[in-house]
Design a protein around this motif. Structure first.
Motif, PDB file in Angstrom:
ATOM      1  N   ARG A 409     -33.149  36.609 -12.142  1.00 47.47           N
ATOM      2  CA  ARG A 409     -33.598  37.649 -11.212  1.00 47.47           C
ATOM      3  C   ARG A 409     -34.247  38.797 -11.984  1.00 47.47           C
ATOM      4  N   VAL A 410     -35.407  39.251 -11.495  1.00 44.36           N
ATOM      5  CA  VAL A 410     -36.086  40.403 -12.080  1.00 44.36           C
ATOM      6  C   VAL A 410     -36.401  41.394 -10.966  1.00 44.36           C
ATOM      7  N   ASP A 411     -36.562  42.652 -11.335  1.00 40.16           N
ATOM      8  CA  ASP A 411     -36.871  43.667 -10.330  1.00 40.16           C
ATOM      9  C   ASP A 411     -38.303  43.566  -9.844  1.00 40.16           C
ATOM     10  N   ASP A 412     -39.244  43.179 -10.730  1.00 42.33           N
ATOM     11  CA  ASP A 412     -40.661  43.147 -10.359  1.00 42.33           C
ATOM     12  C   ASP A 412     -41.326  42.011 -11.118  1.00 42.33           C
ATOM     13  N   LEU A 413     -41.823  41.015 -10.393  1.00 38.61           N
ATOM     14  CA  LEU A 413     -42.514  39.902 -11.045  1.00 38.61           C
ATOM     15  C   LEU A 413     -43.773  40.356 -11.760  1.00 38.61           C
ATOM     16  N   ALA A 414     -44.404  41.416 -11.254  1.00 37.14           N
ATOM     17  CA  ALA A 414     -45.631  41.896 -11.879  1.00 37.14           C
ATOM     18  C   ALA A 414     -45.370  42.450 -13.273  1.00 37.14           C
ATOM     19  N   ALA A 415     -44.145  42.841 -13.555  1.00 34.89           N
ATOM     20  CA  ALA A 415     -43.812  43.416 -14.858  1.00 34.89           C
ATOM     21  C   ALA A 415     -42.916  42.494 -15.658  1.00 34.89           C
ATOM     22  N   VAL A 416     -42.974  41.182 -15.396  1.00 32.57           N
ATOM     23  CA  VAL A 416     -42.061  40.262 -16.049  1.00 32.57           C
ATOM     24  C   VAL A 416     -42.340  40.163 -17.542  1.00 32.57           C
ATOM     25  N   SER A 417     -43.613  40.276 -17.958  1.00 34.92           N
ATOM     26  CA  SER A 417     -43.956  40.241 -19.380  1.00 34.92           C
ATOM     27  C   SER A 417     -45.389  40.698 -19.560  1.00 34.92           C
ATOM     28  N   ALA A 418     -45.636  41.379 -20.682  1.00 37.16           N
ATOM     29  CA  ALA A 418     -47.008  41.785 -20.999  1.00 37.16           C
ATOM     30  C   ALA A 418     -47.823  40.624 -21.555  1.00 37.16           C
ATOM     31  N   ASP A 419     -47.169  39.572 -22.024  1.00 39.95           N
ATOM     32  CA  ASP A 419     -47.830  38.387 -22.543  1.00 39.95           C
ATOM     33  C   ASP A 419     -48.153  37.457 -21.384  1.00 39.95           C
ATOM     34  N   ALA A 420     -49.431  37.179 -21.164  1.00 41.08           N
ATOM     35  CA  ALA A 420     -49.844  36.370 -20.011  1.00 41.08           C
ATOM     36  C   ALA A 420     -49.248  34.972 -20.060  1.00 41.08           C
ATOM     37  N   ALA A 421     -49.155  34.380 -21.262  1.00 37.89           N
ATOM     38  CA  ALA A 421     -48.601  33.036 -21.380  1.00 37.89           C
ATOM     39  C   ALA A 421     -47.121  33.027 -21.020  1.00 37.89           C
ATOM     40  N   VAL A 422     -46.406  34.045 -21.472  1.00 42.41           N
ATOM     41  CA  VAL A 422     -44.983  34.142 -21.138  1.00 42.41           C
ATOM     42  C   VAL A 422     -44.800  34.392 -19.648  1.00 42.41           C
ATOM     43  N   ALA A 423     -45.636  35.260 -19.063  1.00 44.25           N
ATOM     44  CA  ALA A 423     -45.517  35.583 -17.632  1.00 44.25           C
ATOM     45  C   ALA A 423     -45.740  34.347 -16.771  1.00 44.25           C
ATOM     46  N   ARG A 424     -46.709  33.491 -17.146  1.00 44.40           N
ATOM     47  CA  ARG A 424     -46.992  32.294 -16.327  1.00 44.40           C
ATOM     48  C   ARG A 424     -45.817  31.332 -16.299  1.00 44.40           C
ATOM     49  N   GLU A 425     -45.060  31.233 -17.384  1.00 43.40           N
ATOM     50  CA  GLU A 425     -43.968  30.260 -17.476  1.00 43.40           C
ATOM     51  C   GLU A 425     -42.593  30.875 -17.231  1.00 43.40           C
ATOM     52  N   ALA A 426     -42.549  32.151 -16.814  1.00 43.78           N
ATOM     53  CA  ALA A 426     -41.258  32.822 -16.615  1.00 43.78           C
ATOM     54  C   ALA A 426     -40.556  32.232 -15.396  1.00 43.78           C
ATOM     55  N   THR A 427     -39.374  31.695 -15.618  1.00 42.84           N
ATOM     56  CA  THR A 427     -38.571  31.141 -14.517  1.00 42.84           C
ATOM     57  C   THR A 427     -37.776  32.293 -13.902  1.00 42.84           C
ATOM     58  N   ALA A 428     -38.449  33.050 -13.042  1.00 41.44           N
ATOM     59  CA  ALA A 428     -37.873  34.280 -12.499  1.00 41.44           C
ATOM     60  C   ALA A 428     -38.196  34.372 -11.013  1.00 41.44           C
ATOM     61  N   TYR A 429     -37.452  35.240 -10.353  1.00 43.58           N
ATOM     62  CA  TYR A 429     -37.658  35.489  -8.928  1.00 43.58           C
ATOM     63  C   TYR A 429     -37.288  36.933  -8.626  1.00 43.58           C
TER      64      TYR A 429
END
Length: 755
Positions: A409-429
């Motif tokens: 669980r994350v507070d904001d998917l838009a701020a999950v990571s500054a790295d685009a590759a990491v953000a695309r594969e983040a298993t988060a909701y």
């Protein structure tokens, strides 16, 4: 110029009727007289009314758009908060003599679902609290000969200090005002008698005691059991300008009685609190803790029979129990005392008990499939219920060939990571805790669950609301499981105190009111308005009024202190007779904790209650003809009480009497004159407290005007008001009855108990 929202269509009912009538010649020229009452005219008005309602709705911002706007601001609706309470557990059957360790989330039979929060051990014991109550000076004088004789009998070298074995929290009931178990006791200690169940026959009691001792020493699994203790401190109201810091742990020792140098003298083993089990913060707040018991052979209690043990209750021995039945059931004593060398002279408790568990008004749901992914981005799935506890939520997503995998669980998917590759594969909701919905990523900000893969709720706890604030003794029965998932025996619940802290989920209307404040303070306290608005959002308290005193240091009663901000908070209360509303310690602690996380780093923050100044009023009026005397005089008293009330609808502007504004007799005269039935005001007098007596305030003008001066941090508290019909008000309040006393109360004499 005010900012007004635009209207998409400003036509109203009359406009629509005129428009439709104007179209009649073009569409039905044979209809020449659309008069009122004509069936056709009636249909026109019906559709105009429907059209007016549709246009009204169209001119409003739809609820969905308001919700979207709140989400853009990161302002989800606040979920419901659960009610909590501490209870004591006991086996329903007295024949159960084993130790049972229960897993968390056992369910309680109640009007609403309650669950235990943590693992707890239930032992076949009853705990009764006692204190060696210190004798008063009168009692010592009356029993001086007895104490002198006991000194000779026991061969005491020191001065005997008499005490009475006094039971506390009788039948497990709480004491609202609390008992200071250290200050009021002769040995600065609290004693808990650990009693075995009553055997069917007196001859069988030793065998029952032995079975209980075995359960304590082995815990049912070969290792000594853990004793669960519940503690509820009696938190007093802080003084008006006292600052309240974070609760400080009380340095105490928990000790269990064991055999001393002989069968007449007890020694004590120090019991350690198991790491991670103390939710009371060291007896600073209501909570539970678990004590590690010693082995079976170390558990012992001295005899209470003075024929067998002349030293029963003497010196450092436990208090003597003169009840033979309790003495026969006694297995051991648990002692609570200050740590040696620590200056702890007071510990005020409202309740203490064993076999304790902490409950909250939530229900646990496990192993629920929420749906299957369709492979699209930004998918949403609904949880079984709303108002979910985010800290307990566990969500899994099925992965091809790997089964269910945990997602984060994350507070904001838009701020999950500054790295685009990491953000695309983040298993988060993302989680909307109030609505009970999950939202997954879109492939750029968060991974999209694979098509046809299932979403599963592994575990989550749901519930809360004010309905859970149940009174004492509402919870009666617990259904729980052992740690190995087998069913535990029937367990009774003793609820000594009311459940509290439950709050309903935030509504959309309330959330909308937070939008302007959020845009102004951005969750940071900088201006006075920021402090006021953030204080109003503090969870877990019902705030009635808040005042911000910048650069005021309450300990010194001094203003213009750089870097200091003082916030005065009052709890919400309906208009009522004195006393005025005062915050308790938990209220101030919660408000301080909420604000402290949002103030600038160098700010010195204080949260205080109000310093009330007592005030008495006497007023004389002449009544108009045709008005009931008692009704008018009651209305006069109520008008004065409303005017001086610190919360709305009190005060000159109905927002509460202004802080620091003196009370002027001329302003009170105006208020009295407005009361229906008052023909003429004959006089009014103000009184201030002088010790236990009332003293008239001095006049400040030749016409007899008076004023009660207040400091900038003070408010008046109307303790007495007398309204009479006559030519002059009473000159002395001391000889007059209290008009705020209960109207239907009748004073009766009682005979004191003497022996």
């Amino acid at each position: 110029m005010p900012i007004l929202p635009p209207s998409l269509d400003d036509r109203r009912f009359d406009d629509l009727v005129e428009d439709l009538i104007a179209r009649i010649p073009a569409h039905t020229p044979e209809w020449t007289n659309p008069r009122l009452g004509d069936p056709g005219r009636t249909l026109i008005e019906l559709f105009a009314w429907l059209g007016d309602a549709l246009l009204y709705r169209a001119n409003l911002i739809p609820e969905r758009q308001r919700l979207v706007f709140l989400k853009l601001l990161g302002m989800g609706l606040k979920p419901a908060q659960p009610a909590r309470c501490i209870v004591s557990l006991a086996f329903a059957q007295a024949t159960e003599l084993g130790a049972h360790t229960l897993g968390p989330y056992g369910t309680v039979k109640a009007p609403l679902p309650f669950e235990t929060l943590a693992e707890t051990t239930v032992l076949p014991l009853t705990g009764e609290a006692y204190m060696k109550r210190r004798l008063t000076a009168t009692e010592r004088a009356r029993r001086a000969d007895v104490l002198h004789g006991l000194q000779r009998i026991h061969g005491l070298s020191g001065t005997p200090q008499g005490y009475e074995t006094t039971p506390l929290f009788v039948q497990g009931q709480a004491v609202a005002d609390g008992v200071d178990v250290f200050a009021q006791s002769a040995d600065r200690a609290l004693w808990i008698a650990l009693l075995a169940p009553l055997a069917p026959t007196p001859e069988g009691q030793p065998a029952v005691n032995a079975a209980v001792t075995l359960a304590m020493g082995t815990g049912g699994g070969g290792l000594p059991a853990l004793l669960s203790v519940g503690v509820v401190p009696a938190l007093s109201r802080p003084a008006p300008l006292d600052t309240v810091s974070a609760p400080t742990p009380v340095p105490v020792l928990w000790e269990l009685s064991t055999r001393g140098r002989n069968a007449r003298v007890a020694d004590y083993l120090t019991l350690g609190v198991q790491t991670g089990t103390d939710t009371s913060g060291g007896l600073a707040r209501a909570g539970t803790l678990r004590l590690q018991l010693p082995g079976q052979r170390e558990i012992w209690a001295p005899s209470n029979n003075v024929g067998q043990n002349p030293l029963a209750g003497v010196g450092d021995n436990p208090p003597r129990l003169d009840d033979p039945e309790r003495g026969a059931r006694l297995v051991a004593w648990l002692r609570l005392r200050p740590q040696p060398g620590e200056n702890v002279s007071s510990l005020k408790l409202a309740w203490i008990g064993i076999n304790a568990a902490e409950l909250d008004q939530r229900t646990t749901i496990t192993g629920r499939v929420l749906g299957a992914s369709n492979g699209a981005g930004s998918q949403s799935f609904a949880l079984p219920l709303g108002s979910v506890d985010a800290d307990t939520l566990e969500v899994q997503v099925e992965a091809p060939g790997q089964g269910y995998q945990a997602w984060t669980r994350v507070d904001d998917l838009a701020a999950v990571s500054a790295d685009a590759a990491v953000a695309r594969e983040a298993t988060a909701y993302e989680l909307d805790a109030e609505a009970g919905t999950l939202r997954f990523g879109d492939g750029l900000r968060g991974k999209v669950p694979e098509r046809e893969m299932r979403i599963r709720l592994k575990r989550g706890r749901f519930g809360g609301g004010r309905a859970g604030n149940l009174p004492a003794s509402s919870l009666t029965e617990l259904r729980a499981k052992h740690l190995d998932d087998s069913n535990a025996p029937a367990i009774q619940v003793l609820q000594p105190l009311a459940a509290g802290g439950g709050e309903d989920a935030e509504t959309l209307a309330l959330a909308e009111k937070r939008i302007p404040a959020r845009l102004r303070h951005r969750d940071r306290a900088v201006t006075e308005e920021d402090y006021s608005r953030l204080a109003a959002e503090a969870p877990g308290i019902d705030l009635g009024r808040v005042e911000v005193l910048p650069r005021f240091k309450p300990q010194d009663r001094r203003f213009n202190v750089p870097g200091v901000v003082t916030v005065m908070g009052l709890p919400a209360a309906a208009l009522q007779p004195a006393p005025n509303p005062r915050p308790d310690r938990p209220f101030i602690e919660r408000l301080h904790a909420h604000l402290a996380a949002r103030v600038p780093l160098a700010t010195e923050l204080y949260v205080i209650g109000c310093d009330y100044v007592p005030l008495g009023i006497a007023v004389a009026v002449q009544l108009r003809d045709g008005f009931a005397r008692d009704k008018v005089l009651l209305d006069v008293r109520e008008a004065l009480r409303r005017l001086l009330w610190p919360l709305a609808p009190g005060g000159l502007d109905r927002q509460g009497w202004p802080l620091g504004r003196g009370v002027r007799s001329r302003e009170l005269e105006v208020e009295v004159s407005r009361v229906d039935g008052v023909d003429e005001l004959r006089g009014i007098s103000l009184f201030q407290r002088n010790g236990d007596n009332w003293q008239a305030l001095p006049t400040i003008a030749s016409d007899g005007a008076q004023i009660l001066g207040l400091q900038r941090w003070q408010l008046p508290e109307l303790l007495s008001v007398v309204a009479v019909e006559g030519t002059a008000p009473p000159s002395n309040l001391d000889a007059l009855p209290n008009p705020f006393a209960v109207g239907n109360a009748v004073a009766v004499p009682v005979v004191p108990e003497l022996c």
